[in-house]
Design a protein around this motif. Sequence first.
Motif, mmCIF file in Angstrom:
data_model
loop_
_atom_site.group_PDB
_atom_site.id
_atom_site.type_symbol
_atom_site.label_atom_id
_atom_site.label_comp_id
_atom_site.label_asym_id
_atom_site.label_seq_id
_atom_site.Cartn_x
_atom_site.Cartn_y
_atom_site.Cartn_z
ATOM 1 N N GLY A 76 0.803 -1.210 0.000
ATOM 2 C CA GLY A 76 0.000 0.000 0.000
ATOM 3 C C GLY A 76 0.840 1.265 0.000
ATOM 4 O O GLY A 76 1.559 1.537 0.964
ATOM 5 N N SER A 77 0.727 2.046 -1.064
ATOM 6 C CA SER A 77 1.452 3.314 -1.131
ATOM 7 C C SER A 77 0.553 4.498 -0.775
ATOM 8 O O SER A 77 1.046 5.585 -0.474
ATOM 9 N N ASP A 78 -0.771 4.295 -0.821
ATOM 10 C CA ASP A 78 -1.719 5.357 -0.489
ATOM 11 C C ASP A 78 -3.082 4.731 -0.240
ATOM 12 O O ASP A 78 -3.363 3.628 -0.707
ATOM 13 N N PHE A 79 -3.931 5.437 0.480
ATOM 14 C CA PHE A 79 -5.276 4.949 0.773
ATOM 15 C C PHE A 79 -6.203 5.174 -0.419
ATOM 16 O O PHE A 79 -6.105 6.177 -1.123
ATOM 17 N N ASP A 80 -7.119 4.228 -0.618
ATOM 18 C CA ASP A 80 -8.036 4.328 -1.757
ATOM 19 C C ASP A 80 -9.247 5.217 -1.485
ATOM 20 O O ASP A 80 -10.040 5.468 -2.389
ATOM 21 N N ARG A 81 -9.392 5.692 -0.270
ATOM 22 C CA ARG A 81 -10.537 6.532 0.088
ATOM 23 C C ARG A 81 -10.117 7.501 1.201
ATOM 24 O O ARG A 81 -9.155 7.254 1.923
ATOM 25 N N PRO A 82 -10.834 8.595 1.364
ATOM 26 C CA PRO A 82 -10.422 9.612 2.341
ATOM 27 C C PRO A 82 -10.756 9.228 3.778
ATOM 28 O O PRO A 82 -11.570 8.348 4.035
ATOM 29 N N TYR A 83 -10.105 9.904 4.697
ATOM 30 C CA TYR A 83 -10.484 9.805 6.112
ATOM 31 C C TYR A 83 -11.674 10.731 6.363
ATOM 32 O O TYR A 83 -12.038 11.562 5.513
ATOM 33 N N ALA A 84 -12.307 10.588 7.498
ATOM 34 C CA ALA A 84 -13.481 11.402 7.829
ATOM 35 C C ALA A 84 -13.124 12.879 7.776
ATOM 36 O O ALA A 84 -12.164 13.329 8.406
ATOM 37 N N GLY A 85 -13.893 13.627 6.993
ATOM 38 C CA GLY A 85 -13.655 15.055 6.866
ATOM 39 C C GLY A 85 -12.786 15.440 5.683
ATOM 40 O O GLY A 85 -12.695 16.626 5.340
ATOM 41 N N GLN A 86 -12.153 14.483 5.052
ATOM 42 C CA GLN A 86 -11.336 14.747 3.870
ATOM 43 C C GLN A 86 -12.167 14.504 2.618
ATOM 44 O O GLN A 86 -13.047 13.639 2.601
ATOM 45 N N THR A 87 -11.895 15.221 1.557
ATOM 46 C CA THR A 87 -12.590 14.981 0.296
ATOM 47 C C THR A 87 -11.862 13.908 -0.505
ATOM 48 O O THR A 87 -10.654 13.704 -0.355
ATOM 49 N N SER A 88 -12.613 13.247 -1.381
ATOM 50 C CA SER A 88 -12.002 12.258 -2.266
ATOM 51 C C SER A 88 -10.999 12.915 -3.207
ATOM 52 O O SER A 88 -9.966 12.335 -3.550
ATOM 53 N N ALA A 89 -11.311 14.143 -3.637
ATOM 54 C CA ALA A 89 -10.399 14.862 -4.520
ATOM 55 C C ALA A 89 -9.067 15.121 -3.826
ATOM 56 O O ALA A 89 -7.989 14.944 -4.412
ATOM 57 N N ASP A 90 -9.108 15.535 -2.576
ATOM 58 C CA ASP A 90 -7.872 15.793 -1.843
ATOM 59 C C ASP A 90 -7.075 14.503 -1.653
ATOM 60 O O ASP A 90 -5.840 14.491 -1.786
ATOM 61 N N ASN A 91 -7.778 13.416 -1.361
ATOM 62 C CA ASN A 91 -7.102 12.132 -1.179
ATOM 63 C C ASN A 91 -6.383 11.693 -2.443
ATOM 64 O O ASN A 91 -5.260 11.184 -2.391
ATOM 65 N N LEU A 92 -7.010 11.923 -3.594
ATOM 66 C CA LEU A 92 -6.410 11.499 -4.855
ATOM 67 C C LEU A 92 -5.327 12.463 -5.330
ATOM 68 O O LEU A 92 -4.201 12.043 -5.644
ATOM 69 N N LEU A 93 -5.640 13.736 -5.385
ATOM 70 C CA LEU A 93 -4.710 14.694 -5.967
ATOM 71 C C LEU A 93 -3.459 14.886 -5.125
ATOM 72 O O LEU A 93 -2.393 15.229 -5.649
ATOM 73 N N ASN A 94 -3.567 14.650 -3.834
ATOM 74 C CA ASN A 94 -2.430 14.834 -2.932
ATOM 75 C C ASN A 94 -1.970 13.518 -2.319
ATOM 76 O O ASN A 94 -1.492 13.473 -1.186
ATOM 77 N N TYR A 95 -2.112 12.436 -3.090
ATOM 78 C CA TYR A 95 -1.758 11.109 -2.557
ATOM 79 C C TYR A 95 -0.293 11.028 -2.152
ATOM 80 O O TYR A 95 0.072 10.293 -1.227
ATOM 81 N N GLN A 96 0.556 11.807 -2.806
ATOM 82 C CA GLN A 96 1.982 11.744 -2.474
ATOM 83 C C GLN A 96 2.266 12.280 -1.072
ATOM 84 O O GLN A 96 3.278 11.920 -0.467
ATOM 85 N N ASP A 97 1.363 13.112 -0.561
ATOM 86 C CA ASP A 97 1.559 13.673 0.779
ATOM 87 C C ASP A 97 1.394 12.629 1.874
ATOM 88 O O ASP A 97 1.729 12.898 3.035
ATOM 89 N N GLN A 98 0.863 11.460 1.530
ATOM 90 C CA GLN A 98 0.672 10.417 2.538
ATOM 91 C C GLN A 98 1.985 9.756 2.951
ATOM 92 O O GLN A 98 2.029 9.039 3.949
ATOM 93 N N GLY A 99 3.033 9.958 2.185
ATOM 94 C CA GLY A 99 4.345 9.451 2.579
ATOM 95 C C GLY A 99 4.491 7.953 2.469
ATOM 96 O O GLY A 99 5.383 7.357 3.091
ATOM 97 N N GLY A 100 3.638 7.327 1.663
ATOM 98 C CA GLY A 100 3.676 5.873 1.590
ATOM 99 C C GLY A 100 4.547 5.298 0.502
ATOM 100 O O GLY A 100 4.840 4.100 0.518
ATOM 101 N N PHE A 101 4.982 6.124 -0.455
ATOM 102 C CA PHE A 101 5.710 5.582 -1.608
ATOM 103 C C PHE A 101 7.001 4.884 -1.192
ATOM 104 O O PHE A 101 7.243 3.729 -1.574
#
Length: 353
Positions: free
Chosen positions: A296-321
């Motif tokens: 897993g390099s990133d989550f497939d869905r947002p956390y509570a309060g996050q938008t799906s767009a933010d989860n996708l467009l900023n997936y690199q910010d999750q630090g999972g790569f």
Amino acid sequence: MLTRSILSIGALALAACAATASNAQDSADSFSESDSHGHPVKVMIISMFGPEGQVWLDHLGPWKAVKIAGLSPDYPDVHCNAQAVCVMTTGMGHANAAASIMALAFSQRFDLRHTYFLVAGIAGIDPAQGTIGSAAWAKYLVDFGIQWELDGREIPAGWKTGYLGINTKSPTQKPPLDYRTEVFKLNTDLADAAFALSRNVVLSDSAQAQAARAKYNYGPANWPPAVIQCDTLAGDTWWSGTLLGERAREWTKIMTDRKGVYCTTQQEDNATYEALKRAASAQRVDLNRVAVLRSGSDFDRPYAGQTSADNLLNYQDQGGFGPAVANLYLAGNPLVQDIVTHWERWRDGVPRR
């Protein structure tokens, strides 16, 4: 006469040097065709883009590069070491994966009849099944892209999704599998052996990944990464969203007769397997020797309060790569090393444990 003798001696010396150089080259070229089937390979590691392959190249060398006609122009070589472990990179997406694997499988350079194939790549991950950095061994490969889709703004009343199986009447029906590539079941004995060998491995992590997973208020999303068993979904469309994630879970259940558990999303694995399946029909590979590991390099869905767009467009910010790439090697190498170290047990098939 003296001149002729000197010339003759010189010619003999040059011939001897040429023969020696030729023999040395033959010895160095250990992956030239040893017989009509090519050079035997014990493990072929299949990566999809550069960093996934590089993590293996950094650890298991030295390597010899073997050029194969028909591979991706970005990754034209297969790299092999003295243990008969090889690494190839297909290029990303269904088309690249299928084309590259077909080129490999039908190349005369390698004998793949007893080869174990380890597909090892990063993926999005369902936070209900794993977390950033978790490494998942799959038993089922399900294609998420082979569906009918209705505009989400126009779905019929009572439907939870605009997706449904091709030639079905509702989202809950299993399709007739006309494509023959919609779902594949891997050798469960091999998947279980791989999991048993790696389940206690300590995986890589990062402070950025820890901060990202802490935003989820449930486990295993907010747990440390671990080696797990759950299934993978292929499709060339990158997606993010809670409702799409729910469809991914349900689609996996439908396609596996409720036996599979969705946890990772990627692009290539059904295409890779289908190419290997066609090679198997020509007795060039053994489909019982295919293992799939996705981290897993990133989550497939947002956390509570996050938008799906933010989860996708900023997936690199999750630090999972970084952790996800590192964990392909950490979780996958125990299987690779057990195979090559105990080849007498593995050569004829997955050993009983």
